[in-house]
Design a protein around this motif. Sequence first.
Motif, PDB file in Angstrom:
ATOM      1  N   ILE A  15      12.558 114.455  -6.338  1.00 18.60           N
ATOM      2  CA  ILE A  15      11.490 112.939  -6.091  1.00 18.60           C
ATOM      3  C   ILE A  15      12.378 112.051  -4.824  1.00 18.60           C
ATOM      4  O   ILE A  15      11.588 111.426  -4.591  1.00 18.60           O
ATOM      5  CB  ILE A  15      12.029 112.122  -7.937  1.00 18.60           C
ATOM      6  N   ASP A  16      13.206 112.517  -4.362  1.00 16.76           N
ATOM      7  CA  ASP A  16      13.946 111.791  -3.634  1.00 16.76           C
ATOM      8  C   ASP A  16      13.961 110.474  -3.613  1.00 16.76           C
ATOM      9  O   ASP A  16      13.628 109.781  -2.195  1.00 16.76           O
ATOM     10  CB  ASP A  16      13.571 112.242  -2.234  1.00 16.76           C
ATOM     11  N   CYS A  17      14.687 109.668  -4.510  1.00 15.23           N
ATOM     12  CA  CYS A  17      14.698 108.385  -4.919  1.00 15.23           C
ATOM     13  C   CYS A  17      15.971 108.106  -3.729  1.00 15.23           C
ATOM     14  O   CYS A  17      15.846 106.310  -3.253  1.00 15.23           O
ATOM     15  CB  CYS A  17      15.376 108.120  -6.221  1.00 15.23           C
ATOM     16  N   ASP A  18      17.057 108.483  -3.746  1.00 10.27           N
ATOM     17  CA  ASP A  18      17.649 107.295  -2.575  1.00 10.27           C
ATOM     18  C   ASP A  18      17.185 107.413  -1.720  1.00 10.27           C
ATOM     19  O   ASP A  18      17.214 106.141  -0.786  1.00 10.27           O
ATOM     20  CB  ASP A  18      18.844 108.639  -2.512  1.00 10.27           C
ATOM     21  N   ARG A  19      16.331 108.327  -0.697  1.00  6.24           N
ATOM     22  CA  ARG A  19      15.873 108.432   0.351  1.00  6.24           C
ATOM     23  C   ARG A  19      14.198 107.098   0.493  1.00  6.24           C
ATOM     24  O   ARG A  19      14.766 105.972   1.407  1.00  6.24           O
ATOM     25  CB  ARG A  19      15.396 109.772   1.280  1.00  6.24           C
ATOM     26  N   LYS A  20      14.059 106.732  -0.478  1.00  4.79           N
ATOM     27  CA  LYS A  20      12.744 106.033  -0.617  1.00  4.79           C
ATOM     28  C   LYS A  20      13.443 104.531  -1.119  1.00  4.79           C
ATOM     29  O   LYS A  20      13.160 104.137   0.496  1.00  4.79           O
ATOM     30  CB  LYS A  20      12.132 106.685  -1.442  1.00  4.79           C
ATOM     31  N   ALA A  21      14.863 103.990  -1.393  1.00  6.94           N
ATOM     32  CA  ALA A  21      15.236 103.277  -1.131  1.00  6.94           C
ATOM     33  C   ALA A  21      15.708 102.852  -0.129  1.00  6.94           C
ATOM     34  O   ALA A  21      15.613 101.601   0.858  1.00  6.94           O
ATOM     35  CB  ALA A  21      16.266 103.707  -2.918  1.00  6.94           C
ATOM     36  N   ARG A  23      14.613 103.960   2.881  1.00  2.00           N
ATOM     37  CA  ARG A  23      13.845 103.296   3.686  1.00  2.00           C
ATOM     38  C   ARG A  23      13.695 101.845   3.069  1.00  2.00           C
ATOM     39  O   ARG A  23      12.746 101.047   4.349  1.00  2.00           O
ATOM     40  CB  ARG A  23      12.779 104.168   3.319  1.00  2.00           C
ATOM     41  N   LEU A  24      12.934 101.939   1.854  1.00  6.55           N
ATOM     42  CA  LEU A  24      12.595 100.079   1.292  1.00  6.55           C
ATOM     43  C   LEU A  24      13.217  99.126   1.962  1.00  6.55           C
ATOM     44  O   LEU A  24      13.185  98.606   2.624  1.00  6.55           O
ATOM     45  CB  LEU A  24      12.245 100.268  -0.341  1.00  6.55           C
ATOM     46  N   LEU A  25      14.576  99.473   1.681  1.00 11.80           N
ATOM     47  CA  LEU A  25      15.741  98.817   2.323  1.00 11.80           C
ATOM     48  C   LEU A  25      15.746  98.205   3.463  1.00 11.80           C
ATOM     49  O   LEU A  25      15.785  96.960   4.289  1.00 11.80           O
ATOM     50  CB  LEU A  25      17.399  98.912   2.031  1.00 11.80           C
ATOM     51  N   ALA A  26      15.527  99.398   4.132  1.00 12.13           N
ATOM     52  CA  ALA A  26      15.210  98.858   5.591  1.00 12.13           C
ATOM     53  C   ALA A  26      13.871  98.708   6.385  1.00 12.13           C
ATOM     54  O   ALA A  26      14.111  97.577   7.193  1.00 12.13           O
ATOM     55  CB  ALA A  26      15.656 100.926   6.386  1.00 12.13           C
ATOM     56  N   MET A  27      12.686  98.701   5.337  1.00  8.03           N
ATOM     57  CA  MET A  27      12.039  97.444   5.465  1.00  8.03           C
ATOM     58  C   MET A  27      12.154  96.299   5.161  1.00  8.03           C
ATOM     59  O   MET A  27      11.888  95.417   5.633  1.00  8.03           O
ATOM     60  CB  MET A  27      10.327  98.601   4.524  1.00  8.03           C
ATOM     61  N   LEU A  28      13.061  95.707   4.427  1.00  9.70           N
ATOM     62  CA  LEU A  28      13.379  94.633   4.136  1.00  9.70           C
ATOM     63  C   LEU A  28      13.807  93.884   4.469  1.00  9.70           C
ATOM     64  O   LEU A  28      13.932  92.444   5.026  1.00  9.70           O
ATOM     65  CB  LEU A  28      13.909  94.981   2.799  1.00  9.70           C
ATOM     66  N   LEU A  83       5.253 102.006  -1.574  1.00  6.07           N
ATOM     67  CA  LEU A  83       6.886 101.690  -1.433  1.00  6.07           C
ATOM     68  C   LEU A  83       7.038 101.782  -2.679  1.00  6.07           C
ATOM     69  O   LEU A  83       8.243 102.675  -3.420  1.00  6.07           O
ATOM     70  CB  LEU A  83       7.655 102.218  -0.452  1.00  6.07           C
ATOM     71  N   LEU A  84       8.135 100.219  -3.030  1.00  2.63           N
ATOM     72  CA  LEU A  84       7.723 100.193  -4.033  1.00  2.63           C
ATOM     73  C   LEU A  84       7.382 100.253  -5.444  1.00  2.63           C
ATOM     74  O   LEU A  84       8.632 100.344  -6.757  1.00  2.63           O
ATOM     75  CB  LEU A  84       8.408  98.364  -3.718  1.00  2.63           C
ATOM     76  N   TYR A  85       6.010 100.625  -5.337  1.00  2.69           N
ATOM     77  CA  TYR A  85       5.804 100.929  -6.965  1.00  2.69           C
ATOM     78  C   TYR A  85       5.743 102.071  -6.974  1.00  2.69           C
ATOM     79  O   TYR A  85       6.180 102.802  -8.078  1.00  2.69           O
ATOM     80  CB  TYR A  85       3.958 100.522  -6.702  1.00  2.69           C
ATOM     81  N   ASP A  86       5.913 103.334  -6.006  1.00  3.79           N
ATOM     82  CA  ASP A  86       6.534 104.226  -6.232  1.00  3.79           C
ATOM     83  C   ASP A  86       8.120 104.729  -6.753  1.00  3.79           C
ATOM     84  O   ASP A  86       7.715 105.259  -7.852  1.00  3.79           O
ATOM     85  CB  ASP A  86       6.228 104.961  -5.129  1.00  3.79           C
ATOM     86  N   GLU A  88       9.770 102.430  -8.552  1.00  8.73           N
ATOM     87  CA  GLU A  88       9.593 101.924  -9.955  1.00  8.73           C
ATOM     88  C   GLU A  88       9.167 102.703 -11.162  1.00  8.73           C
ATOM     89  O   GLU A  88       9.659 102.793 -11.831  1.00  8.73           O
ATOM     90  CB  GLU A  88       8.653 100.511  -9.302  1.00  8.73           C
ATOM     91  N   GLN A  89       7.953 103.327 -10.448  1.00 10.86           N
ATOM     92  CA  GLN A  89       7.839 104.106 -11.567  1.00 10.86           C
ATOM     93  C   GLN A  89       7.742 105.276 -11.850  1.00 10.86           C
ATOM     94  O   GLN A  89       8.233 106.237 -12.971  1.00 10.86           O
ATOM     95  CB  GLN A  89       6.242 104.053 -11.024  1.00 10.86           C
ATOM     96  N   ASN A  90       9.089 106.186 -10.339  1.00 13.82           N
ATOM     97  CA  ASN A  90       9.420 107.307 -10.533  1.00 13.82           C
ATOM     98  C   ASN A  90      11.011 107.521 -10.476  1.00 13.82           C
ATOM     99  O   ASN A  90      11.788 107.917 -10.716  1.00 13.82           O
ATOM    100  CB  ASN A  90       8.622 107.800  -9.648  1.00 13.82           C
ATOM    101  N   CYS A  91      11.607 106.403 -10.063  1.00 11.34           N
ATOM    102  CA  CYS A  91      13.131 106.274 -10.072  1.00 11.34           C
ATOM    103  C   CYS A  91      14.075 105.265 -10.714  1.00 11.34           C
ATOM    104  O   CYS A  91      15.103 105.371 -10.996  1.00 11.34           O
ATOM    105  CB  CYS A  91      13.337 106.316  -8.236  1.00 11.34           C
ATOM    106  N   CYS A  92      13.436 103.903 -11.353  1.00  9.69           N
ATOM    107  CA  CYS A  92      13.768 103.127 -12.056  1.00  9.69           C
ATOM    108  C   CYS A  92      13.388 103.226 -13.381  1.00  9.69           C
ATOM    109  O   CYS A  92      11.900 103.554 -13.989  1.00  9.69           O
ATOM    110  CB  CYS A  92      12.947 101.520 -11.395  1.00  9.69           C
TER     111      CYS A  92
END
Length: 92
Positions: A15-21, A23-28, A83-86, A88-92
């Motif tokens: 699922i690669d949750c850490d990489r996605k998180a 990426r989201l924090l970089a966007m933030l 990305l946040l929705y993904d 939330e649905q798959n990692c949180c």
Amino acid sequence: MTDQTPDRYVTFCGIDCDRKADRLLAMLAAHMATSQSRWVGYFDKKLTEKARMGNDNLHFVGSQVNSLYAFFEELGDSAAEELLYDLEQNCC
């Protein structure tokens, strides 16, 4: 034939949750650097707390889902919302 779809209740593998998180924090961070939104001060405070407590980015995202949605919606950033929705649905 077995289903190859990762099951988040069993494992986060694939699922690669850490990489996605990350990426989201970089966007933030990019938005915080250019926005005058009231959310910038809020996230400054929460990111300082995150660092003090030693929490990772995925934990931060899971803790701030609603606030992140509100900020990205306010800015009209549909890519960040998706990305946040993904996450939330798959990692949180």
